[in-house]
Scaffold this active site. Sequence first.
Site, PDB file in Angstrom:
ATOM      1  N   GLU A  83       0.766  -0.950   0.288  1.00 32.47           N
ATOM      2  CA  GLU A  83       0.176  -0.304  -0.190  1.00 32.47           C
ATOM      3  C   GLU A  83       0.408   1.543   0.009  1.00 32.47           C
ATOM      4  O   GLU A  83       0.391   2.267   0.346  1.00 32.47           O
ATOM      5  CB  GLU A  83      -0.959   0.336   1.075  1.00 32.47           C
ATOM      6  CG  GLU A  83      -0.427  -0.304   2.597  1.00 32.47           C
ATOM      7  CD  GLU A  83      -2.176  -0.691   3.624  1.00 32.47           C
ATOM      8  OE1 GLU A  83      -2.311   0.125   3.415  1.00 32.47           O
ATOM      9  OE2 GLU A  83      -1.358  -1.783   4.274  1.00 32.47           O
ATOM     10  N   CYS A 120      -3.713  -4.174   4.438  1.00 31.69           N
ATOM     11  CA  CYS A 120      -3.440  -5.159   5.256  1.00 31.69           C
ATOM     12  C   CYS A 120      -3.616  -6.192   4.488  1.00 31.69           C
ATOM     13  O   CYS A 120      -2.124  -6.897   4.428  1.00 31.69           O
ATOM     14  CB  CYS A 120      -2.992  -4.363   6.661  1.00 31.69           C
ATOM     15  SG  CYS A 120      -2.000  -3.106   6.692  1.00 31.69           S
ATOM     16  N   HIS A 244      -3.574 -10.040  11.932  1.00 31.78           N
ATOM     17  CA  HIS A 244      -2.508  -8.466  11.435  1.00 31.78           C
ATOM     18  C   HIS A 244      -2.087  -8.147  12.645  1.00 31.78           C
ATOM     19  O   HIS A 244      -3.435  -7.655  13.360  1.00 31.78           O
ATOM     20  CB  HIS A 244      -3.586  -7.906  10.584  1.00 31.78           C
ATOM     21  CG  HIS A 244      -3.958  -6.570  10.617  1.00 31.78           C
ATOM     22  ND1 HIS A 244      -2.062  -6.280   9.459  1.00 31.78           N
ATOM     23  CD2 HIS A 244      -4.180  -5.466  10.049  1.00 31.78           C
ATOM     24  CE1 HIS A 244      -1.965  -5.210   9.776  1.00 31.78           C
ATOM     25  NE2 HIS A 244      -3.251  -4.780   9.826  1.00 31.78           N
TER      26      HIS A 244
HETATM   27  N1  COA Z   1       0.375   2.809  30.036  1.00 29.42           N
HETATM   28  C1  COA Z   1       0.280   2.207  29.846  1.00 29.42           C
HETATM   29  N2  COA Z   1      -0.853   1.917  29.031  1.00 29.42           N
HETATM   30  C2  COA Z   1      -1.178   3.176  28.780  1.00 29.42           C
HETATM   31  C3  COA Z   1      -1.117   4.415  28.706  1.00 29.42           C
HETATM   32  C4  COA Z   1       0.370   4.186  29.922  1.00 29.42           C
HETATM   33  N3  COA Z   1       0.683   5.546  30.740  1.00 29.42           N
HETATM   34  N4  COA Z   1      -1.368   5.423  27.782  1.00 29.42           N
HETATM   35  C5  COA Z   1      -2.375   5.336  27.536  1.00 29.42           C
HETATM   36  N5  COA Z   1      -1.618   3.838  27.953  1.00 29.42           N
HETATM   37  C6  COA Z   1      -3.180   2.724  26.603  1.00 29.42           C
HETATM   38  C7  COA Z   1      -4.369   3.020  26.135  1.00 29.42           C
HETATM   39  O1  COA Z   1      -5.934   3.119  27.530  1.00 29.42           O
HETATM   40  C8  COA Z   1      -4.706   2.481  25.649  1.00 29.42           C
HETATM   41  O2  COA Z   1      -4.752   1.636  25.400  1.00 29.42           O
HETATM   42  P1  COA Z   1      -6.810   0.605  25.264  1.00 29.42           P
HETATM   43  O3  COA Z   1      -6.993   0.577  23.765  1.00 29.42           O
HETATM   44  O4  COA Z   1      -6.185  -0.413  25.670  1.00 29.42           O
HETATM   45  O5  COA Z   1      -7.502   1.326  25.882  1.00 29.42           O
HETATM   46  C9  COA Z   1      -3.508   2.763  24.536  1.00 29.42           C
HETATM   47  O6  COA Z   1      -2.408   2.342  25.451  1.00 29.42           O
HETATM   48  C10 COA Z   1      -2.974   3.438  23.317  1.00 29.42           C
HETATM   49  O7  COA Z   1      -3.538   4.535  23.801  1.00 29.42           O
HETATM   50  P2  COA Z   1      -4.586   6.081  22.868  1.00 29.42           P
HETATM   51  O8  COA Z   1      -4.377   7.174  23.917  1.00 29.42           O
HETATM   52  O9  COA Z   1      -6.036   5.711  22.594  1.00 29.42           O
HETATM   53  O10 COA Z   1      -3.438   6.220  22.151  1.00 29.42           O
HETATM   54  P3  COA Z   1      -3.582   7.436  20.618  1.00 29.42           P
HETATM   55  O11 COA Z   1      -4.767   8.038  20.782  1.00 29.42           O
HETATM   56  O12 COA Z   1      -2.220   8.015  20.174  1.00 29.42           O
HETATM   57  O13 COA Z   1      -3.700   6.004  19.824  1.00 29.42           O
HETATM   58  C11 COA Z   1      -3.714   4.619  17.777  1.00 29.42           C
HETATM   59  C12 COA Z   1      -4.297   4.624  18.948  1.00 29.42           C
HETATM   60  C13 COA Z   1      -3.815   3.035  17.897  1.00 29.42           C
HETATM   61  C14 COA Z   1      -5.712   4.862  17.696  1.00 29.42           C
HETATM   62  C15 COA Z   1      -3.104   5.659  16.978  1.00 29.42           C
HETATM   63  O14 COA Z   1      -2.355   4.743  16.628  1.00 29.42           O
HETATM   64  C16 COA Z   1      -3.384   4.774  15.599  1.00 29.42           C
HETATM   65  O15 COA Z   1      -4.387   5.773  14.787  1.00 29.42           O
HETATM   66  N6  COA Z   1      -2.907   4.552  14.809  1.00 29.42           N
HETATM   67  C17 COA Z   1      -2.835   3.505  12.706  1.00 29.42           C
HETATM   68  C18 COA Z   1      -3.991   3.099  13.104  1.00 29.42           C
HETATM   69  C19 COA Z   1      -4.166   2.356  13.007  1.00 29.42           C
HETATM   70  O16 COA Z   1      -3.062   1.174  13.331  1.00 29.42           O
HETATM   71  N7  COA Z   1      -5.155   1.130  13.445  1.00 29.42           N
HETATM   72  C20 COA Z   1      -5.150   0.001  13.757  1.00 29.42           C
HETATM   73  C21 COA Z   1      -6.591  -1.313  12.560  1.00 29.42           C
HETATM   74  S1  COA Z   1      -6.077  -1.689  11.964  1.00 29.42           S
END
Ligand code: COA
Length: 447
Positions: A83, A120, A244
């Site tokens: 991709e 993916c 994945h």
């Molecule tokens: N200690 C432990 N865990 C922590 C933490 C800390 N200090 N701070 C945050 N976390 C956890 C959160 O609780 C969350 O876990 P949960 O979903 O089980 O609740 C996780 O870490 C991620 O934190 P979050 O605040 O949701 O991260 P974010 O808003 O920065 O974004 C994604 C996370 C995945 C949405 C972002 O990286 C993204 O958009 N990725 C690309 C899209 C993707 O990969 N999608 C997946 C489907 S293909």
Amino acid sequence: MTAVGIDAIEIWTGKLMLDLPNTFAPVKGDDPEKYTKGLGLYASSFPDTYEDIVTMGANAAKQLMDRQDLKPTDIGRIDVATESAFDHSKPVSTYIAGCLEQVYEGDFRHANKGERKFACVAGTQSIDDAYNWIQAGRNRGRAALVIATDTALYARGDPGEATQGAGAVAMLIDEDPSVVELSTEQGYGSMDETDFLKPNQQFPSVDGKRSMQVYLARMREALEDFESVAWDTHPDDFAYIPFHTPFPGMVRKAGLLGFRHMIRDTEIEDELEGEIGRQPREPDFETREDYEAAIRDHMDDLKRTDRYRAWYDATIDPTLELSSTVGNWYTGSVHIARTSALRHAAETGVDLVGSKLLVGSYGSGAQAEIHAETVQDGWKDEIQGLNIDDQLDARYDLSWSEYELVHDVHEYDKETDIDVEEFTPPSEEFVFTGWGRMNERRYEYVE
Ligand code: COA
């Protein structure tokens, strides 16, 4: 029916790495445990200045051809899943074949080449194409080369920036495979979704939270579809379940959902009844919201049970070891998860011959696919021959300012170019050397 599956695997990681807890988190002002515990990520791989999807794919393919002692005429098909393509017309497989033809006697003139796109899930779809081509008897005794290669970069500052990665997985699909045989049965969960897309742009538009919900919903549908043509799955049917893995935290959620689904109406649900009660059933609730709230509470209880923890540690956790240190490789990611599990089994002395894997692929946009695989006699030799640990150890650890520069080098619209000094010296590999007269990308093999 002929046994068809994965006969050989090779991995090529981008040669740079970004340390998430120690380099990324401090600059973002985040607790390092957000990455290590929350997302489950320690590091991401990045391409050096002379690397891209073609060099990584060609280098993985060359390692595979060398180790299997193959010549170009042994290959009847080259499918690249990506991709991160940089050309709307000329497929990456032609560039990779061109690279390989620089170093091997003979050519791929009579091989069918293509490029697969569906986020993916395209790597798994390319394996499907190869499987069907062989089962149809059109392969003339030749094998198919499937290469999943991506530079998973997000715009600077996007929440996805924490889940980047770069690398390629090359797989040889053949009759009487050495590593795994693929099941004929497959399940799909597919819907028009807007969770992650790149409408004529290099970096994705992502609704991260939505993409996580869509992943889980489509994966559940794919499992139900698989069961409708295969059998009612049970958690103990599978040695490993590679999913994945955009980041390991996503798979923690998928694993729990899968376990809950598979234990419904089994002796495991009976066993756990005294501890956490039976699973909520929708007809017992007045509204969907009440049912969903009850399911959430039940899942929180389920994930703390010893029965679930033991299953997760044995069946899911080993699939995440590589991913936690390389990040998201998009099309290659589920194939990294399978490799990670097999590598874990080889290292811990598990005898896997005849065991089953359940493989869950997903592509945004969106589609999940589930099939089973049966591990074959030659799996251990094949996995023990991988040099992935050496590659990971040799990666150059980027400082923050170096990371910013590397991101700019790989951003098409930025005015940096390949004159930026490389971080690692290329040796015995294909490298990107610049653009030709029709704006094509050019490559050469460095001794
Ligand atoms: N200690 C432990 N865990 C922590 C933490 C800390 N200090 N701070 C945050 N976390 C956890 C959160 O609780 C969350 O876990 P949960 O979903 O089980 O609740 C996780 O870490 C991620 O934190 P979050 O605040 O949701 O991260 P974010 O808003 O920065 O974004 C994604 C996370 C995945 C949405 C972002 O990286 C993204 O958009 N990725 C690309 C899209 C993707 O990969 N999608 C997946 C489907 S293909």
